[in-house]
Design an enzyme around this catalytic site. Structure first.
Site, PDB file in Angstrom:
ATOM      1  N   SER A 127       0.659  -1.195   0.031  1.00 52.87           N
ATOM      2  CA  SER A 127      -0.089   0.045  -0.027  1.00 52.87           C
ATOM      3  C   SER A 127       0.794   1.413  -0.100  1.00 52.87           C
ATOM      4  CB  SER A 127      -0.788   0.018   1.298  1.00 52.87           C
ATOM      5  OG  SER A 127      -1.303   1.138   1.516  1.00 52.87           O
ATOM      6  N   GLU A 129       0.129   3.551   1.794  1.00 53.28           N
ATOM      7  CA  GLU A 129       0.396   3.758   3.271  1.00 53.28           C
ATOM      8  C   GLU A 129       1.698   3.684   3.825  1.00 53.28           C
ATOM      9  OE1 GLU A 129      -1.964   5.160   5.815  1.00 53.28           O
ATOM     10  OE2 GLU A 129      -2.934   6.084   4.143  1.00 53.28           O
ATOM     11  N   TYR A 151      -1.704  -0.030  10.632  1.00 52.30           N
ATOM     12  CA  TYR A 151      -1.853  -0.482   9.216  1.00 52.30           C
ATOM     13  C   TYR A 151      -0.553  -0.315   8.199  1.00 52.30           C
ATOM     14  CZ  TYR A 151      -3.600  -1.118   4.616  1.00 52.30           C
ATOM     15  OH  TYR A 151      -4.080  -1.494   3.133  1.00 52.30           O
TER      16      TYR A 151
HETATM   17  P1  NAP Z   1     -11.558  -5.072   1.402  1.00 49.27           P
HETATM   18  O1  NAP Z   1     -12.644  -4.696   0.685  1.00 49.27           O
HETATM   19  O2  NAP Z   1     -11.517  -4.284   3.049  1.00 49.27           O
HETATM   20  O3  NAP Z   1     -11.289  -6.354   1.674  1.00 49.27           O
HETATM   21  C1  NAP Z   1     -10.717  -7.001   2.571  1.00 49.27           C
HETATM   22  C2  NAP Z   1     -10.945  -8.592   2.604  1.00 49.27           C
HETATM   23  O4  NAP Z   1     -10.073  -9.189   3.594  1.00 49.27           O
HETATM   24  C3  NAP Z   1     -12.140  -8.893   2.706  1.00 49.27           C
HETATM   25  O5  NAP Z   1     -12.300 -10.226   1.961  1.00 49.27           O
HETATM   26  C4  NAP Z   1     -12.340  -9.413   4.281  1.00 49.27           C
HETATM   27  O6  NAP Z   1     -13.317 -10.371   4.469  1.00 49.27           O
HETATM   28  C5  NAP Z   1     -10.600  -9.979   4.269  1.00 49.27           C
HETATM   29  N1  NAP Z   1     -10.338 -10.147   5.420  1.00 49.27           N
HETATM   30  C6  NAP Z   1     -10.179  -9.097   6.584  1.00 49.27           C
HETATM   31  N2  NAP Z   1      -9.912  -9.575   7.779  1.00 49.27           N
HETATM   32  C7  NAP Z   1      -9.775 -10.693   7.446  1.00 49.27           C
HETATM   33  C8  NAP Z   1      -9.425 -11.955   8.419  1.00 49.27           C
HETATM   34  N3  NAP Z   1      -8.939 -11.702   9.797  1.00 49.27           N
HETATM   35  N4  NAP Z   1      -9.374 -13.315   7.947  1.00 49.27           N
HETATM   36  C9  NAP Z   1      -9.716 -13.617   6.601  1.00 49.27           C
HETATM   37  N5  NAP Z   1     -10.121 -12.491   5.851  1.00 49.27           N
HETATM   38  C10 NAP Z   1     -10.283 -11.326   6.270  1.00 49.27           C
HETATM   39  O7  NAP Z   1     -10.252  -4.754   1.026  1.00 49.27           O
HETATM   40  P2  NAP Z   1      -9.803  -4.051  -0.683  1.00 49.27           P
HETATM   41  O8  NAP Z   1     -10.021  -2.627  -0.749  1.00 49.27           O
HETATM   42  O9  NAP Z   1     -10.341  -5.046  -1.426  1.00 49.27           O
HETATM   43  O10 NAP Z   1      -8.271  -4.170  -0.601  1.00 49.27           O
HETATM   44  C11 NAP Z   1      -7.601  -5.663  -0.871  1.00 49.27           C
HETATM   45  C12 NAP Z   1      -6.175  -5.344  -0.390  1.00 49.27           C
HETATM   46  O11 NAP Z   1      -5.122  -4.469  -0.894  1.00 49.27           O
HETATM   47  C13 NAP Z   1      -5.985  -5.286   1.309  1.00 49.27           C
HETATM   48  O12 NAP Z   1      -5.073  -6.189   1.788  1.00 49.27           O
HETATM   49  C14 NAP Z   1      -5.834  -4.024   1.337  1.00 49.27           C
HETATM   50  O13 NAP Z   1      -5.033  -3.584   2.639  1.00 49.27           O
HETATM   51  C15 NAP Z   1      -4.746  -3.808   0.056  1.00 49.27           C
HETATM   52  N6  NAP Z   1      -5.007  -2.209  -0.529  1.00 49.27           N
HETATM   53  C16 NAP Z   1      -6.041  -1.554  -0.813  1.00 49.27           C
HETATM   54  C17 NAP Z   1      -6.079  -0.546  -1.251  1.00 49.27           C
HETATM   55  C18 NAP Z   1      -7.363   0.243  -1.683  1.00 49.27           C
HETATM   56  O14 NAP Z   1      -7.459   1.546  -1.884  1.00 49.27           O
HETATM   57  N7  NAP Z   1      -8.630  -0.357  -1.826  1.00 49.27           N
HETATM   58  C19 NAP Z   1      -4.755   0.211  -1.513  1.00 49.27           C
HETATM   59  C20 NAP Z   1      -3.608  -0.474  -1.337  1.00 49.27           C
HETATM   60  C21 NAP Z   1      -3.585  -1.766  -0.782  1.00 49.27           C
HETATM   61  P3  NAP Z   1     -14.453 -10.403   5.135  1.00 49.27           P
HETATM   62  O15 NAP Z   1     -15.347  -9.962   3.891  1.00 49.27           O
HETATM   63  O16 NAP Z   1     -14.824 -11.576   5.846  1.00 49.27           O
HETATM   64  O17 NAP Z   1     -14.447  -9.247   6.003  1.00 49.27           O
HETATM   65  N1  GDD Z   2     -12.578   7.047   6.244  1.00 43.77           N
HETATM   66  C1  GDD Z   2     -12.680   8.461   6.440  1.00 43.77           C
HETATM   67  N2  GDD Z   2     -13.657   9.171   7.021  1.00 43.77           N
HETATM   68  N3  GDD Z   2     -11.720   9.428   5.788  1.00 43.77           N
HETATM   69  C2  GDD Z   2     -11.796  10.510   6.163  1.00 43.77           C
HETATM   70  C3  GDD Z   2     -13.083  11.285   6.592  1.00 43.77           C
HETATM   71  C4  GDD Z   2     -14.056  10.248   7.133  1.00 43.77           C
HETATM   72  O1  GDD Z   2     -14.989  10.876   7.702  1.00 43.77           O
HETATM   73  N4  GDD Z   2     -12.719  12.551   6.409  1.00 43.77           N
HETATM   74  C5  GDD Z   2     -11.609  12.541   5.836  1.00 43.77           C
HETATM   75  N5  GDD Z   2     -11.059  11.736   5.800  1.00 43.77           N
HETATM   76  C6  GDD Z   2      -9.801  11.506   4.989  1.00 43.77           C
HETATM   77  C7  GDD Z   2      -8.763  10.578   5.798  1.00 43.77           C
HETATM   78  O2  GDD Z   2      -8.320  11.286   7.064  1.00 43.77           O
HETATM   79  C8  GDD Z   2      -7.650  10.300   4.699  1.00 43.77           C
HETATM   80  O3  GDD Z   2      -6.502  11.133   4.619  1.00 43.77           O
HETATM   81  C9  GDD Z   2      -8.417  10.198   3.564  1.00 43.77           C
HETATM   82  O4  GDD Z   2      -9.722  10.835   3.723  1.00 43.77           O
HETATM   83  C10 GDD Z   2      -8.846   8.814   2.969  1.00 43.77           C
HETATM   84  O5  GDD Z   2      -9.316   8.053   4.013  1.00 43.77           O
HETATM   85  P1  GDD Z   2     -10.055   6.532   3.734  1.00 43.77           P
HETATM   86  O6  GDD Z   2     -10.943   6.463   2.481  1.00 43.77           O
HETATM   87  O7  GDD Z   2     -10.376   5.763   4.837  1.00 43.77           O
HETATM   88  O8  GDD Z   2      -8.655   5.733   2.985  1.00 43.77           O
HETATM   89  P2  GDD Z   2      -7.128   5.624   3.511  1.00 43.77           P
HETATM   90  O9  GDD Z   2      -6.339   6.596   2.522  1.00 43.77           O
HETATM   91  O10 GDD Z   2      -6.802   5.973   4.725  1.00 43.77           O
HETATM   92  O11 GDD Z   2      -6.779   4.067   3.113  1.00 43.77           O
HETATM   93  C11 GDD Z   2      -7.142   3.361   2.086  1.00 43.77           C
HETATM   94  O12 GDD Z   2      -6.058   3.519   0.954  1.00 43.77           O
HETATM   95  C12 GDD Z   2      -4.904   2.688   1.334  1.00 43.77           C
HETATM   96  C13 GDD Z   2      -3.803   3.141   0.081  1.00 43.77           C
HETATM   97  O13 GDD Z   2      -3.245   4.476   0.092  1.00 43.77           O
HETATM   98  C14 GDD Z   2      -7.563   1.864   2.343  1.00 43.77           C
HETATM   99  O14 GDD Z   2      -8.051   1.424   1.262  1.00 43.77           O
HETATM  100  C15 GDD Z   2      -6.104   1.310   2.666  1.00 43.77           C
HETATM  101  O15 GDD Z   2      -6.653  -0.048   2.797  1.00 43.77           O
HETATM  102  C16 GDD Z   2      -5.132   1.503   1.452  1.00 43.77           C
HETATM  103  O16 GDD Z   2      -3.971   0.657   1.850  1.00 43.77           O
END
Ligand code: NAP
Ligand code: GDD
Length: 332
Positions: A127, A129, A151
């Protein structure tokens, strides 16, 4: 027929990746928690339309034996490890469970693959992050990490474990360093879906305001469907390597709000209320990725731009609201 195993198949990326792999002719297996199998309507809504075309296995990221058994049985050619506690805010509330799930889960997967299917290609969901308090803008594969949450720390550990299994044991194990990617299947707690689902509620007269935290935070937002293509492309290379996947454009949360409310003819300033509870103890202020290596070596580039992404999400949430297919929960 190639066989793939996906952890986190019920999540946003898992669902789009499954569609892509099925279209590429793969046999797709997914690891799900037992509770998901017991409550498929609620817990498997993102893959409901794919049932009958995929094989699900009950296993837990907390249990090495269950992962080992599944890998031994499936014998995958490719494994996409997407399961994680993925909500950054929650990782401040419970650092320990985030670390346990994300670090041990990744370690168990790598170790079980090494023992039961060492030729399997492994993808780790890294990520942006991991860059956290960024050392430079934009960030690329050689930018130093400085995570700002449990995280982020857990993802740095997963990245290091993956590289170590590649270097120490010769496994084809790679990490994608993916920037934020969204879609109509995004979880409701993430800021983009929180905004679009509440825009739909406000438009329907079912909510009066939207409470948010830091509107000045900047993110590099793309579409999940584009990003899962990058994951798959990484596992098709001749040699394993790590890649940044990003759009190279950054926008504030405020801009996202403005465009989402504009899409239904409303002014965000009339509805958005700043609430300190949504600020984080340590924020990642500006994420902007340089995906030129992925463009050069994978031929990857995003197809969906910022405005189209917002349009897609707002349209889907408004349709869901209009058709009465269940209201988006209000997220605390
Ligand atoms: P998501 O929608 O939150 O999906 C997370 C998945 O992980 C779900 O299938 C969830 O299963 C499973 N999971 C969570 N805790 C678990 C546990 N203890 N045991 C087994 N399964 C578990 O996330 P996503 O957006 O698809 O992201 C996929 C991956 O990419 C994650 O590793 C995330 O950290 C990473 N990532 C995401 C982003 C982004 O912007 N979306 C960016 C960078 C990296 P349940 O349905 O059972 O909860
Ligand atoms: N969730 C949330 N809720 N975020 C808020 C809010 C609120 O009410 N108001 C402002 N934000 C700001 C957060 O402070 C952050 O800076 C930004 O919106 C994005 O927050 P999220 O959508 O929760 O995502 P994230 O950037 O923290 O994390 C996501 O992206 C990562 C990759 O950069 C997740 O998908 C992570 O799993 C992933 O790794």
């Amino acid at each position: 027929m190639k066989r793939a195993l996906i952890t986190g198949i019920t999540g946003q990326d898992g669902s789009y990746l499954t569609e892509l792999l099925l279209a590429e002719g793969y046999e797709v297996h997914g690891i799900v928690r037992r509770v998901a199998l017991e409550n498929p309507d609620h817990r498997m809504w993102r893959i409901r339309h794919l049932q009958g075309r995929i094989k699900l296995h009950a296993a837990s990221l907390e249990s090495y034996p269950s992962l080992f058994r599944t890998i031994q049985e499936v014998q995958p050619a490719e494994c996409y490890h997407l399961a994680a506690q993925s909500f950054v805010s929650y990782s401040f509330e419970d650092e320990f469970s985030t670390m346990n799930t994300n670090v041990n889960g990744t370690h168990y997967m790598l170790s079980a693959l090494r023992a039961a299917a060492p030729q399997c290609r492994f993808y780790f969901a890294g990520s942006s992050e991991m860059f956290g308090k960024v050392r430079e803008v934009p960030q690329h594969e050689l930018t130093a990490f400085h995570p700002r949450s449990a995280y982020g720390i857990s993802k740095v550990a997963g990245f290091d474990l993956t590289r170590n299994y590649r270097e120490a044991y010769g496994m084809f194990a790679v990490s994608g360093i993916l920037y934020n990617h969204e879609s109509p299947r995004r979880g409701f707690e993430f800021v983009t879906r929180k905004i679009t689902s509440n825009v739909a509620k406000i438009k329907a007269g079912l909510a009066m305001e939207l409470r948010l935290g830091n509107l000045d935070a900047k993110r590099d937002w793309g579409h999940s469907r584009d990003y899962v293509r990058g994951m798959w492309q990484m596992l098709q290379l001749d040699e394993p390597d790590d890649f940044v996947i990003a759009t190279g454009e950054t926008h504030t949360v405020r801009e996202f709000c403005q465009l989402a409310f504009d899409a239904v003819g409303l002014d965000y300033e009339d509805y958005v209320v700043i609430d300190r509870q949504f600020y984080r103890p340590a924020e990642v202020d500006i994420l902007l990725g340089d995906a030129s290596k992925a463009r050069r070596q994978l031929g990857w580039q995003p197809e969906v731009g910022f405005e189209e992404l917002i349009e897609d999400m707002v349209t889907a949430d408004v349709a869901q609201q209009t058709e009465g297919r269940g209201l988006a929960p209000t997220v605390a």
